[in-house]
Scaffold this motif. Sequence first.
Motif, PDB file in Angstrom:
ATOM      1  N   LEU A  54       0.844  -1.131  -0.027  1.00 13.45           N
ATOM      2  CA  LEU A  54       0.024   0.100   0.008  1.00 13.45           C
ATOM      3  C   LEU A  54       0.831   1.443  -0.080  1.00 13.45           C
ATOM      4  CD1 LEU A  54      -2.770   1.403   0.147  1.00 13.45           C
ATOM      5  CD2 LEU A  54      -2.763   0.972   2.624  1.00 13.45           C
ATOM      6  N   ALA A  55       1.910   1.162   0.830  1.00 15.05           N
ATOM      7  CA  ALA A  55       2.807   2.391   0.680  1.00 15.05           C
ATOM      8  C   ALA A  55       3.638   2.544  -0.366  1.00 15.05           C
ATOM      9  CB  ALA A  55       3.960   2.272   1.876  1.00 15.05           C
ATOM     10  N   ALA A  56       3.897   1.452  -1.060  1.00 16.10           N
ATOM     11  CA  ALA A  56       4.321   1.576  -2.378  1.00 16.10           C
ATOM     12  C   ALA A  56       3.661   1.972  -3.443  1.00 16.10           C
ATOM     13  CB  ALA A  56       5.278   0.237  -2.894  1.00 16.10           C
ATOM     14  N   ALA A  57       2.493   1.514  -3.184  1.00 17.18           N
ATOM     15  CA  ALA A  57       1.250   1.939  -4.265  1.00 17.18           C
ATOM     16  C   ALA A  57       0.925   3.484  -4.326  1.00 17.18           C
ATOM     17  CB  ALA A  57       0.037   1.292  -4.056  1.00 17.18           C
ATOM     18  N   ARG A  58       1.019   4.054  -2.904  1.00 16.63           N
ATOM     19  CA  ARG A  58       0.653   5.506  -2.687  1.00 16.63           C
ATOM     20  C   ARG A  58       1.941   6.341  -3.392  1.00 16.63           C
ATOM     21  NH1 ARG A  58      -2.315   8.845  -1.531  1.00 16.63           N
ATOM     22  NH2 ARG A  58      -3.743   7.541  -0.745  1.00 16.63           N
ATOM     23  N   THR A  59       3.187   5.850  -3.168  1.00 17.03           N
ATOM     24  CA  THR A  59       4.302   6.526  -3.652  1.00 17.03           C
ATOM     25  C   THR A  59       4.186   6.372  -5.312  1.00 17.03           C
ATOM     26  OG1 THR A  59       5.601   5.889  -1.746  1.00 17.03           O
ATOM     27  CG2 THR A  59       6.719   6.928  -3.511  1.00 17.03           C
ATOM     28  N   LYS A  60       3.922   5.236  -5.899  1.00 21.39           N
ATOM     29  CA  LYS A  60       3.933   5.111  -7.289  1.00 21.39           C
ATOM     30  C   LYS A  60       2.833   6.275  -7.911  1.00 21.39           C
ATOM     31  CE  LYS A  60       6.647   1.527  -8.458  1.00 21.39           C
ATOM     32  NZ  LYS A  60       7.565   1.274  -9.506  1.00 21.39           N
ATOM     33  N   TYR A  61       1.949   6.172  -7.073  1.00 18.04           N
ATOM     34  CA  TYR A  61       0.649   6.856  -7.775  1.00 18.04           C
ATOM     35  C   TYR A  61       1.124   8.609  -7.690  1.00 18.04           C
ATOM     36  CZ  TYR A  61      -3.051  10.168  -6.791  1.00 18.04           C
ATOM     37  OH  TYR A  61      -4.093  11.220  -6.747  1.00 18.04           O
ATOM     38  N   GLU A  62       1.851   8.692  -6.630  1.00 19.10           N
ATOM     39  CA  GLU A  62       2.362  10.240  -6.487  1.00 19.10           C
ATOM     40  C   GLU A  62       3.472  10.431  -7.348  1.00 19.10           C
ATOM     41  OE1 GLU A  62       3.987  10.264  -2.299  1.00 19.10           O
ATOM     42  OE2 GLU A  62       1.912  10.543  -1.460  1.00 19.10           O
ATOM     43  N   ALA A  63       4.224   9.346  -7.844  1.00 16.23           N
ATOM     44  CA  ALA A  63       5.283   9.629  -8.824  1.00 16.23           C
ATOM     45  C   ALA A  63       4.351   9.488 -10.609  1.00 16.23           C
ATOM     46  CB  ALA A  63       6.294   8.464  -9.053  1.00 16.23           C
ATOM     47  N   GLY A  64       3.185   9.358 -10.649  1.00 18.01           N
ATOM     48  CA  GLY A  64       2.497   9.180 -11.707  1.00 18.01           C
ATOM     49  C   GLY A  64       2.480   8.088 -12.486  1.00 18.01           C
ATOM     50  N   ARG A  65       2.930   6.933 -11.757  1.00 20.08           N
ATOM     51  CA  ARG A  65       2.913   5.532 -12.284  1.00 20.08           C
ATOM     52  C   ARG A  65       1.763   4.568 -11.810  1.00 20.08           C
ATOM     53  NH1 ARG A  65       8.186   3.837 -13.672  1.00 20.08           N
ATOM     54  NH2 ARG A  65       7.061   2.120 -14.580  1.00 20.08           N
ATOM     55  N   PHE A  66       0.288   5.095 -12.507  1.00 17.70           N
ATOM     56  CA  PHE A  66      -0.677   4.466 -12.154  1.00 17.70           C
ATOM     57  C   PHE A  66      -0.796   2.899 -12.250  1.00 17.70           C
ATOM     58  CE2 PHE A  66      -2.540   9.079 -12.973  1.00 17.70           C
ATOM     59  CZ  PHE A  66      -2.135   9.514 -11.687  1.00 17.70           C
ATOM     60  N   ASP A  67      -0.218   2.548 -13.524  1.00 15.67           N
ATOM     61  CA  ASP A  67      -0.524   1.123 -13.591  1.00 15.67           C
ATOM     62  C   ASP A  67       0.359   0.335 -12.663  1.00 15.67           C
ATOM     63  OD1 ASP A  67      -2.062   1.483 -15.918  1.00 15.67           O
ATOM     64  OD2 ASP A  67      -0.246   1.534 -17.373  1.00 15.67           O
ATOM     65  N   ASP A  68       1.584   0.501 -12.376  1.00 10.96           N
ATOM     66  CA  ASP A  68       2.266   0.049 -11.312  1.00 10.96           C
ATOM     67  C   ASP A  68       1.782   0.168  -9.871  1.00 10.96           C
ATOM     68  OD1 ASP A  68       4.314  -0.359 -13.064  1.00 10.96           O
ATOM     69  OD2 ASP A  68       5.580   1.161 -12.530  1.00 10.96           O
ATOM     70  N   ALA A  69       1.172   1.505  -9.726  1.00  7.86           N
ATOM     71  CA  ALA A  69       0.331   1.328  -8.415  1.00  7.86           C
ATOM     72  C   ALA A  69      -0.755   0.535  -8.077  1.00  7.86           C
ATOM     73  CB  ALA A  69      -0.162   3.020  -8.324  1.00  7.86           C
ATOM     74  N   ARG A  70      -1.501   0.663  -9.288  1.00  6.06           N
ATOM     75  CA  ARG A  70      -2.655  -0.339  -9.528  1.00  6.06           C
ATOM     76  C   ARG A  70      -2.612  -1.877  -9.107  1.00  6.06           C
ATOM     77  NH1 ARG A  70      -4.065   2.689 -13.818  1.00  6.06           N
ATOM     78  NH2 ARG A  70      -5.807   4.101 -13.399  1.00  6.06           N
ATOM     79  N   ALA A  71      -1.284  -2.340  -9.475  1.00  6.85           N
ATOM     80  CA  ALA A  71      -0.788  -3.641  -9.379  1.00  6.85           C
ATOM     81  C   ALA A  71      -0.424  -3.873  -8.042  1.00  6.85           C
ATOM     82  CB  ALA A  71       0.523  -3.985 -10.340  1.00  6.85           C
ATOM     83  N   LEU A  72       0.495  -2.883  -7.446  1.00  8.10           N
ATOM     84  CA  LEU A  72       0.492  -3.002  -5.877  1.00  8.10           C
ATOM     85  C   LEU A  72      -0.600  -2.842  -4.982  1.00  8.10           C
ATOM     86  CD1 LEU A  72       3.815  -0.725  -6.239  1.00  8.10           C
ATOM     87  CD2 LEU A  72       3.807  -3.061  -5.296  1.00  8.10           C
ATOM     88  N   LEU A  73      -1.662  -2.048  -5.637  1.00  8.73           N
ATOM     89  CA  LEU A  73      -2.853  -2.070  -4.791  1.00  8.73           C
ATOM     90  C   LEU A  73      -3.609  -3.176  -4.818  1.00  8.73           C
ATOM     91  CD1 LEU A  73      -4.301   0.346  -3.078  1.00  8.73           C
ATOM     92  CD2 LEU A  73      -5.426   0.921  -5.426  1.00  8.73           C
ATOM     93  N   ALA A  74      -3.725  -3.721  -5.810  1.00  9.13           N
ATOM     94  CA  ALA A  74      -4.200  -5.373  -5.928  1.00  9.13           C
ATOM     95  C   ALA A  74      -3.520  -6.096  -4.836  1.00  9.13           C
ATOM     96  CB  ALA A  74      -4.101  -6.076  -7.239  1.00  9.13           C
ATOM     97  N   THR A  75      -2.268  -6.007  -4.841  1.00  8.30           N
ATOM     98  CA  THR A  75      -1.463  -6.922  -3.883  1.00  8.30           C
ATOM     99  C   THR A  75      -1.835  -6.532  -2.383  1.00  8.30           C
ATOM    100  OG1 THR A  75       0.473  -7.176  -5.151  1.00  8.30           O
ATOM    101  CG2 THR A  75       0.790  -7.397  -2.783  1.00  8.30           C
ATOM    102  N   ALA A  76      -2.102  -5.277  -2.044  1.00 10.46           N
ATOM    103  CA  ALA A  76      -2.553  -4.994  -0.766  1.00 10.46           C
ATOM    104  C   ALA A  76      -3.950  -5.272  -0.651  1.00 10.46           C
ATOM    105  CB  ALA A  76      -2.410  -3.280  -0.650  1.00 10.46           C
ATOM    106  N   ASP A  77      -4.727  -5.163  -1.421  1.00  9.66           N
ATOM    107  CA  ASP A  77      -6.185  -5.531  -1.527  1.00  9.66           C
ATOM    108  C   ASP A  77      -6.591  -7.100  -1.091  1.00  9.66           C
ATOM    109  OD1 ASP A  77      -8.934  -4.554  -1.302  1.00  9.66           O
ATOM    110  OD2 ASP A  77      -9.268  -4.864  -3.220  1.00  9.66           O
TER     111      ASP A  77
END
Length: 153
Positions: free
Chosen positions: A38-61
């Motif tokens: 989740l922390a990695a997903a938030r940081t990826k989102y802040e960096a504009g890497r939405f696809d990577d953030a979605r994949a990490l969010l799925a892991t957290a979810d």
Amino acid sequence: MGAAARAQARGGLAVAAAFLERAAMLTPAPSRRARRALAAARTKYEAGRFDDARALLATADAADLDHPDRAGVHLLRAQMAFASRRGSDAPPLLMRAARELETVDPDLARATYLEALSAAMFAGRLAPDGGGVVEVSEGSARGPRATSAGAPF
């Protein structure tokens, strides 16, 4: 985790996100791995890497998260929906996240209600039932009052 914090402090969001993602993948305990994802997903989102953030969010979810972390997943998913697509699905997602955050972090809940209102105004007539400006405004008014002087409305 320390390397990620140092990278983020220097403004290197992409590097910080990579360190956080690696830490999440190397963490054996499922709940800690999910929080790190989740922390990695938030940081990826802040960096504009939405696809990577979605994949990490799925892991957290996929993990069994506690209430605050589950609310964090829903908030990030809603924020990404609004930021990436400016879609009409964002207002109800943001409202759901705000309601979940009320007991965890009232100030963040208020800020999320404000985001939902912005998303509803942007969506206009395309907003789905329950996601229009009037419904979001009424829902926001029923939310918690600000607990600090700098909190939104």
